[in-house]
Design an enzyme around this catalytic site. Structure first.
Site, short mmCIF file in Angstrom:
data_model
loop_
_atom_site.label_atom_id
_atom_site.label_comp_id
_atom_site.label_asym_id
_atom_site.label_seq_id
_atom_site.Cartn_x
_atom_site.Cartn_y
_atom_site.Cartn_z
N GLU A 1 -1.18 6.01 4.93
CA GLU A 1 -1.54 7.24 5.64
C GLU A 1 -0.65 7.56 6.83
O GLU A 1 -0.41 8.74 7.12
CB GLU A 1 -3.00 7.18 6.11
CG GLU A 1 -4.02 7.33 5.00
CD GLU A 1 -4.32 6.06 4.25
OE1 GLU A 1 -3.58 5.07 4.42
OE2 GLU A 1 -5.28 6.04 3.47
N GLU B 1 -8.76 1.49 -0.05
CA GLU B 1 -10.03 1.44 0.71
C GLU B 1 -11.22 1.31 -0.23
O GLU B 1 -12.19 0.61 0.05
CB GLU B 1 -10.15 2.68 1.59
CG GLU B 1 -9.11 2.68 2.70
CD GLU B 1 -9.22 3.90 3.60
OE1 GLU B 1 -9.04 5.01 3.09
OE2 GLU B 1 -9.49 3.74 4.79
N ALA C 1 -6.30 9.86 -1.81
CA ALA C 1 -6.79 11.25 -1.76
C ALA C 1 -6.11 12.10 -2.83
O ALA C 1 -4.95 11.86 -3.17
CB ALA C 1 -6.50 11.83 -0.38
N GLY D 1 -6.71 5.77 0.16
CA GLY D 1 -8.13 5.73 -0.19
C GLY D 1 -8.39 4.85 -1.41
O GLY D 1 -9.47 4.29 -1.55
#
Ligand code: NAI
Length: 687
Positions: free
Chosen positions: A125, A105, A61, A102
């Site tokens: 996270e 991911e 992020a 992210g």
């Protein structure tokens, strides 16, 4: 758009281009989706490589977007991942340097992954009190196996790519030439018929997943009950094993949204941003040039001086350590050597590195040979006359432009700066004990400290791995000035009929690393006694801590004398409630006509924590601290304040300043003017 796009020999290479770590901000997300669509439409393109320019694949992020509408603006990360996963042409993630959160991911949604050594791979996270919110908890166990994935997801630990070489995560592992090799691989897989593999279509294979997940629950998750994120992460992994992919994804999403709104994640994110913000000093002229700091001197080889010297040695600075005699100099070197040896023995440092650090250390007697160093940190006895004498001598011997720093905890740094001909070069560098361990450094800005001295001090802090917070000059600076008020409340409580162990228990269940009385026993009750005696002399009407004074008069200085607020067995640190203290208190209460009563944990916590908050507010009013989040950093990194509560000022905001003020008034105390005005306008410390 924060992406680059190029087609070569039938392969479209999409590069994320959002420095410093290719955060997945709005324009990067749009860039990826547009590039995928473009590649799908282009008949020349057979395969796609997705990678990152610069120093990362992707760090996840974009932190700069947090708390802005951009963070939620479509396309969200899940839309991006769906575009990749559904792409009819094969998409290969080419991973280097960093693939975190992210970013990982994103790679997991690609059909294939290739990597080079040295990349940091993580779903970090939980460290922000969250869980991976874009399928990480569902895809990672499906590709690297339940055990490794659970460990990474529940702890947030980062793993080097080479350690995952045979985990199934990567379809190819290259030594170098990542993009060229990835393109060749993309051409190879494009020649195979589609559809291309999707991790979501796999199953998690494990012989006994229930038992394994239960083991993680009891061995890791249950040990940190205040933190809900690992628990949620584990539930999501459970869903990855036992439910359909989309059900697991929905569960992950629900948890993500719940955690995002929860106070723990808010606190952890606050702490993260507080650290970044603290480095900004609002009134420094733009582009202030830094001074060059290559060599360091430390004056005093006692408790603090040796720890401070180690901070610099650890960061590779040559250090001259000055003492008053050959014996004391040798003793200081011995202290440092023993500390490194102990770390080597524990297996946390190699012998080779320890020796390299020792080789950077030179013990000297007096100030004769330190004049060529760029920074001197004074850590001699806490005695104003001695410090003034030494600073005059430093003025004579130190080269022009050297920074003259003092580690004093309580003395007036402006008065010290006034004795030299170059007060602009004087600054406070207030380390916390043990200096080589504690992360906090208060950088004390004197009335005349030059902007470049301040800016350089902040940079030095970074180089030695400290969290630096700027404080103005006042008695105790930010941290100790506040803790004095907290300590006073603790003293008042025992004077008013509470036992020390009741107070400690309440504060420890609130989450403080140690209650105030245990902390005082550890630090030495005689130290605060000496400070109190100075304050009584300076201000005869200052409130007296009579019980603490009587304790010291009885020689109960704490752990070092085997007796303080508690008793201690030889060589043990476990506090044992002391009969002598009980008697001392009961005598005191009888003399003062106090009836002992039971204090609730809430009452104790409120009195102590709100005393911190109130003094913090005064520190803000006076401009000693630039912002409330700086104060929180001091408490999180130097005083064992529970991270999951975000620091005293953040905590006060979560309680609500109206309630803080009301509780203080009910306890007979007038809240600081800043608190009153914030209550009047419905404001809070942290905007
Ligand atoms: P300490 O008593 O352990 O060490 C002081 C050392 O300075 C002694 O080894 C002494 O021989 C040496 N010294 C005295 N005069 C000297 C001179 N002219 N030249 C070179 N060395 C000289 O004291 P400690 O605890 O290390 O404290 C040092 C300073 O750090 C004080 O200003 C104290 O307020 C401050 N401080 C202490 C903290 C603590 O937890 N002890 C925390 C933060 C700051």
């Amino acid at each position: 758009m924060s992406t680059e796009y190029q087609v070569t020999d039938g392969v479209a290479v999409i590069l994320l281009a959002n420095p410093p770590v290719n955060g997945l901000g709005y324009s990067t997300r749009v860039g990826i989706v547009d590039s995928i669509d473009r590649a799908v439409k282009d008949p020349e393109v057979k395969g796609i490589v997705l990678s990152g320019s610069g120093k990362a694949f992707s760090g996840g992020a974009d932190m700069r977007e947090f708390n802005t509408p951009e963070a939620r603006r479509d396309p969200g990360l899940n839309t991006v991942l769906a575009a990749i996963e559904d792409c009819p042409k094969p998409v290969v993630a080419a991973i280097h340097s960093v693939a975190m959160g992210g970013g990982l991911e994103l790679a997991l949604a690609c059909h294939y992954r290739v990597a080079v050594p040295g990349a940091q791979i993580a779903l970090s996270e939980v460290r922000m009190g969250l869980l991976p919110g874009a399928g990480g908890t569902q895809r990672l166990p499906r590709i690297i196996g339940l055990e490794r994935a659970t460990n990474m997801i529940v702890t947030g630990a980062s793993v080097k790519s080479e350690a995952l070489k045979d985990s199934g995560l990567f379809d190819r592992f290259f030594d170098d030439e990542l993009l060229a090799n990835a393109a060749t691989f993309a051409r190879e897989v494009a020649s195979r018929p589609g559809p291309y593999p999707r991790i979501r279509d796999r199953r998690v294979e494990h012989p006994n997943p229930e038992a394994f997940l239960e083991f993680v629950r009891t061995s890791v998750v249950a040990k940190q009950p205040q933190y809900p994120a690992p628990q949620h992460a584990l539930q999501a992994v459970h869903a990855a094993v036992f439910q359909k992919f989309d059900e697991g994804l929905a569960q992950e999403r629900r948890s993500f949204l719940e955690l995002m709104e929860g106070s723990v994640s808010k606190s952890l994110r606050h702490a993260f941003f507080a650290e970044r913000t603290a480095q900004k000093i609002d009134d420094l002229p733009n582009g202030t040039a830094l001074r060059t700091i290559d060599k360091v001197a430390v004056l005093g080889g006692g408790l603090m001086g040796t720890g401070i010297a180690m901070c610099f040695l650890n960061a590779g600075f040559p250090v001259k350590l000055s003492e008053t005699s050959d014996e004391l100099a040798a003793k200081a070197v011995g202290t440092i050597r023993r500390s490194y040896e102990a770390t080597v023995k524990k297996g946390k440092l190699s012998q080779d590195v320890a020796e390299k650090r020792m080789a950077l250390l030179q013990a000297v007697v007096g100030l004769k040979n330190i004049g060529d160093t760029d920074l001197v940190v004074e850590a001699v006895f806490e005695d104003m006359d001695l410090k003034k004498t030494l600073f005059r001598e430093l003025d004579a011997v130190m080269k022009k432009g050297a920074i003259l720093a003092s580690n004093t905890s309580t003395l007036d740094l402006d008065a010290i700066a006034d004795v030299v001909s170059r007060p602009a070069d004087v600054v406070g560098l207030h380390f916390f004990s043990p200096a080589n361990v504690m992360r906090l450094l208060e950088v004390v800005r004197c009335a005349k400290t030059a902007p470049d001295v301040l800016a350089t001090s902040m940079q030095i802090a970074k180089r030695i791995g400290k969290v630096a917070v700027v404080s103005g000059v006042c008695d105790g600076f930010i941290g100790n000035r506040m803790i004095a008020k907290y300590g006073q409340q603790a003293q008042l409580l025992v004077q008013q009929g509470a036992y020390p162990e009741e107070v400690d228990r309440a504060m420890e269940s609130f989450g403080m690393a140690m209650g105030p009385f245990r902390m005082s026993d550890l630090a030495g009750n005689d130290i605060s006694w000496a400070i109190r005696k100075r304050r009584y002399a300076e201000n005869p009407s200052a409130p007296r801590s009579e019980v603490a004074d009587r304790l010291c008069e009885a020689g109960r200085f704490g752990q070092k004398t085997g007796a303080g607020w508690y008793d201690y067995k030889a060589d043990e640190r476990k506090p044992i409630p002391a009969q002598a203290v009980k008697e001392l208190l009961e005598t005191y209460w009888a003399e003062k006509g106090v009836t002992r009563r039971k204090y609730s944990q809430d009452e104790i916590v409120q009195r102590l924590i709100f005393a911190l908050v109130d003094e913090g507010a005064r520190i803000l009013e006076e401009g000693i601290a630039a912002r409330a989040s700086d104060i929180d950093l001091v408490y999180l990194n130097g005083y064992g304040f529970p991270t999951w509560r975000g620091g005293p000022m953040f905590y006060a905001d979560t309680v609500g300043l109206y309630s803080v003020a009301r509780a203080m008034e009910q306890g007979g105390q007038a809240p600081a003017a800043l608190i009153q005005s914030l209550v009047a306008e419905g404001g809070s410390f942290i905007s």
